[in-house]
Design a protein around this motif. Structure first.
Motif, short mmCIF file in Angstrom:
data_model
loop_
_atom_site.label_atom_id
_atom_site.label_comp_id
_atom_site.label_asym_id
_atom_site.label_seq_id
_atom_site.Cartn_x
_atom_site.Cartn_y
_atom_site.Cartn_z
N TYR A 19 0.89 -1.16 0.00
CA TYR A 19 0.00 0.00 0.00
C TYR A 19 0.93 1.21 0.00
O TYR A 19 1.62 1.47 0.98
CB TYR A 19 -0.92 -0.01 1.23
CG TYR A 19 -1.99 1.05 1.18
CD1 TYR A 19 -3.16 0.83 0.44
CD2 TYR A 19 -1.85 2.26 1.85
CE1 TYR A 19 -4.15 1.80 0.38
CE2 TYR A 19 -2.84 3.23 1.79
CZ TYR A 19 -3.99 2.98 1.06
OH TYR A 19 -4.97 3.95 0.99
N ALA A 20 0.97 1.93 -1.09
CA ALA A 20 2.07 2.85 -1.36
C ALA A 20 2.18 4.02 -0.39
O ALA A 20 3.29 4.48 -0.08
CB ALA A 20 1.98 3.37 -2.79
N ASP A 21 1.05 4.54 0.08
CA ASP A 21 1.11 5.76 0.91
C ASP A 21 0.02 5.69 1.98
O ASP A 21 -1.17 5.75 1.67
CB ASP A 21 0.93 7.00 0.04
CG ASP A 21 1.08 8.30 0.82
OD1 ASP A 21 1.33 8.24 2.04
OD2 ASP A 21 0.94 9.37 0.22
N PHE A 22 0.43 5.62 3.22
CA PHE A 22 -0.52 5.52 4.34
C PHE A 22 -1.57 6.63 4.29
O PHE A 22 -2.74 6.40 4.55
CB PHE A 22 0.23 5.57 5.67
CG PHE A 22 -0.65 5.40 6.88
CD1 PHE A 22 -1.03 4.15 7.30
CD2 PHE A 22 -1.11 6.52 7.58
CE1 PHE A 22 -1.86 3.99 8.42
CE2 PHE A 22 -1.94 6.37 8.68
CZ PHE A 22 -2.31 5.10 9.10
N LYS A 23 -1.13 7.84 3.97
CA LYS A 23 -2.02 9.00 4.01
C LYS A 23 -2.70 9.30 2.68
O LYS A 23 -3.19 10.42 2.46
CB LYS A 23 -1.26 10.23 4.51
CG LYS A 23 -0.97 10.18 6.00
CD LYS A 23 0.05 11.23 6.43
CE LYS A 23 -0.37 12.63 6.13
NZ LYS A 23 0.62 13.64 6.61
N LEU A 45 -8.77 -0.88 3.20
CA LEU A 45 -9.53 -2.09 3.52
C LEU A 45 -9.38 -3.20 2.48
O LEU A 45 -9.18 -4.37 2.85
CB LEU A 45 -11.00 -1.74 3.74
CG LEU A 45 -11.89 -2.87 4.28
CD1 LEU A 45 -11.43 -3.30 5.67
CD2 LEU A 45 -13.34 -2.39 4.33
N PRO A 46 -9.48 -2.94 1.18
CA PRO A 46 -9.33 -4.03 0.21
C PRO A 46 -7.97 -4.72 0.29
O PRO A 46 -7.88 -5.95 0.14
CB PRO A 46 -9.52 -3.33 -1.14
CG PRO A 46 -10.33 -2.13 -0.84
CD PRO A 46 -9.86 -1.67 0.51
N MET A 47 -6.92 -3.96 0.55
CA MET A 47 -5.60 -4.56 0.66
C MET A 47 -5.46 -5.40 1.92
O MET A 47 -4.81 -6.44 1.92
CB MET A 47 -4.52 -3.48 0.64
CG MET A 47 -4.37 -2.76 -0.69
SD MET A 47 -3.99 -3.90 -2.06
CE MET A 47 -2.41 -4.54 -1.55
N VAL A 48 -6.09 -4.96 3.00
CA VAL A 48 -6.06 -5.76 4.23
C VAL A 48 -6.85 -7.05 4.03
O VAL A 48 -6.46 -8.11 4.52
CB VAL A 48 -6.59 -4.95 5.42
CG1 VAL A 48 -6.59 -5.81 6.69
CG2 VAL A 48 -5.74 -3.70 5.65
N GLY A 49 -7.96 -6.97 3.29
CA GLY A 49 -8.70 -8.19 2.96
C GLY A 49 -7.86 -9.15 2.16
O GLY A 49 -7.87 -10.37 2.39
N ALA A 50 -7.08 -8.63 1.20
CA ALA A 50 -6.18 -9.48 0.41
C ALA A 50 -5.10 -10.08 1.29
O ALA A 50 -4.67 -11.22 1.09
CB ALA A 50 -5.56 -8.66 -0.72
N LEU A 51 -4.64 -9.31 2.28
CA LEU A 51 -3.63 -9.82 3.22
C LEU A 51 -4.18 -10.99 4.02
O LEU A 51 -3.52 -12.02 4.19
CB LEU A 51 -3.20 -8.68 4.15
CG LEU A 51 -2.18 -9.01 5.23
CD1 LEU A 51 -0.82 -9.32 4.60
CD2 LEU A 51 -2.05 -7.85 6.22
N LEU A 52 -5.40 -10.86 4.51
CA LEU A 52 -6.01 -11.93 5.32
C LEU A 52 -6.23 -13.19 4.48
O LEU A 52 -6.22 -14.30 5.02
CB LEU A 52 -7.33 -11.45 5.91
CG LEU A 52 -7.21 -10.42 7.03
CD1 LEU A 52 -8.57 -9.84 7.37
CD2 LEU A 52 -6.58 -11.04 8.26
N ALA A 53 -6.43 -13.04 3.19
CA ALA A 53 -6.62 -14.20 2.31
C ALA A 53 -5.37 -15.06 2.23
O ALA A 53 -5.43 -16.22 1.84
CB ALA A 53 -7.03 -13.74 0.92
#
Length: 225
Positions: free
Chosen positions: A178-182, A212-220
């Protein structure tokens, strides 16, 4: 001759209830754990506990059908602190010893430029991500934009090299990025605190929505126990 003892209905019911409770505990223990390892951004400096990034992320994941536990490591000022947490602290060593069912969000490096040169920052993050890769812990690498003063201290190309570092390390270790937190918050004063740097509660809400979509991909990618 083997004696068979009478077992009352009450005893059977008690045993059944006990086993059911054990199943509930096991189910709770089996929830994936998200470890947030980062600085004051991901730890929501200055934001009320009920509105922090971690609190909002857990709520958003639950609403999305993901039941999780979130463990906040606490404020780690720089990449060296993050590496020491993983390699020296009891919780970090426990993560290495029992990596199954755990994922890590790493958001580190922005505070380094006043302390370390970029090669040192890269080496710290490279080692940290390498350890997690070796343990097969799924990771979401979260980048940040370099502070303006970092370029004054480290050369005009520092910001560009700093930004590229996150994508290069994520690619090397096959991590999500995820390139940029902000993202979605920078340039919007109403989403920042009075220091014009840290997101406020509304800013954290935007960040969680975007990430959120990237965190969902992480949990997968989580390894089951």
């Amino acid at each position: 001759m083997t004696k068979v003892r009478d077992v009352s209905f009450v005893a059977l019911a008690a045993l059944s209830a006990m086993l059911g409770s054990a199943g509930t505990v096991d189910a709770e223990d089996a929830l994936p754990t998200i470890v947030t390892l980062g600085d004051s951004y991901i730890n929501s400096y200055g934001v009320a506990a009920i509105e922090t990034f971690a609190t909002r992320l857990k709520s958003a994941l639950n609403a999305d059908g993901h039941q999780v536990t979130i463990v906040e490591v606490g404020y780690t000022n720089d990449s060296g602190s993050g590496l020491r947490w993983l390699t020296k602290s009891p919780r970090g060593l426990d993560l290495q010893a029992s990596p199954a069912n755990q994922v890590v969000i790493v958001e580190l490096g922005q505070n380094d430029c006043g302390l370390l040169d970029l090669d040192h920052t890269r080496a710290n993050l490279d080692q940290l991500l390498g350890i997690l890769a070796q343990k097969r812990v799924p990771v979401l690498v979260v980048g940040t934009a370099a502070y303006d003063y970092c370029s004054y201290r480290n050369g005009d190309d520092y910001a560009e090299r700093f930004s590229k570092m996150f994508s290069e390390l994520a690619t090397k270790h096959r991590d999500l990025l995820y390139a940029d937190f902000k993202e979605g918050v920078t340039g919007h004063p109403e989403l920042l605190q009075a220091d014009h740097d840290h997101p406020n509660a509304a800013g954290d809400a935007i960040i969680v929505k975007n990430m959120l979509p990237m965190v969902g991909a992480l949990l997968a990618q989580v390894q089951p126990r």
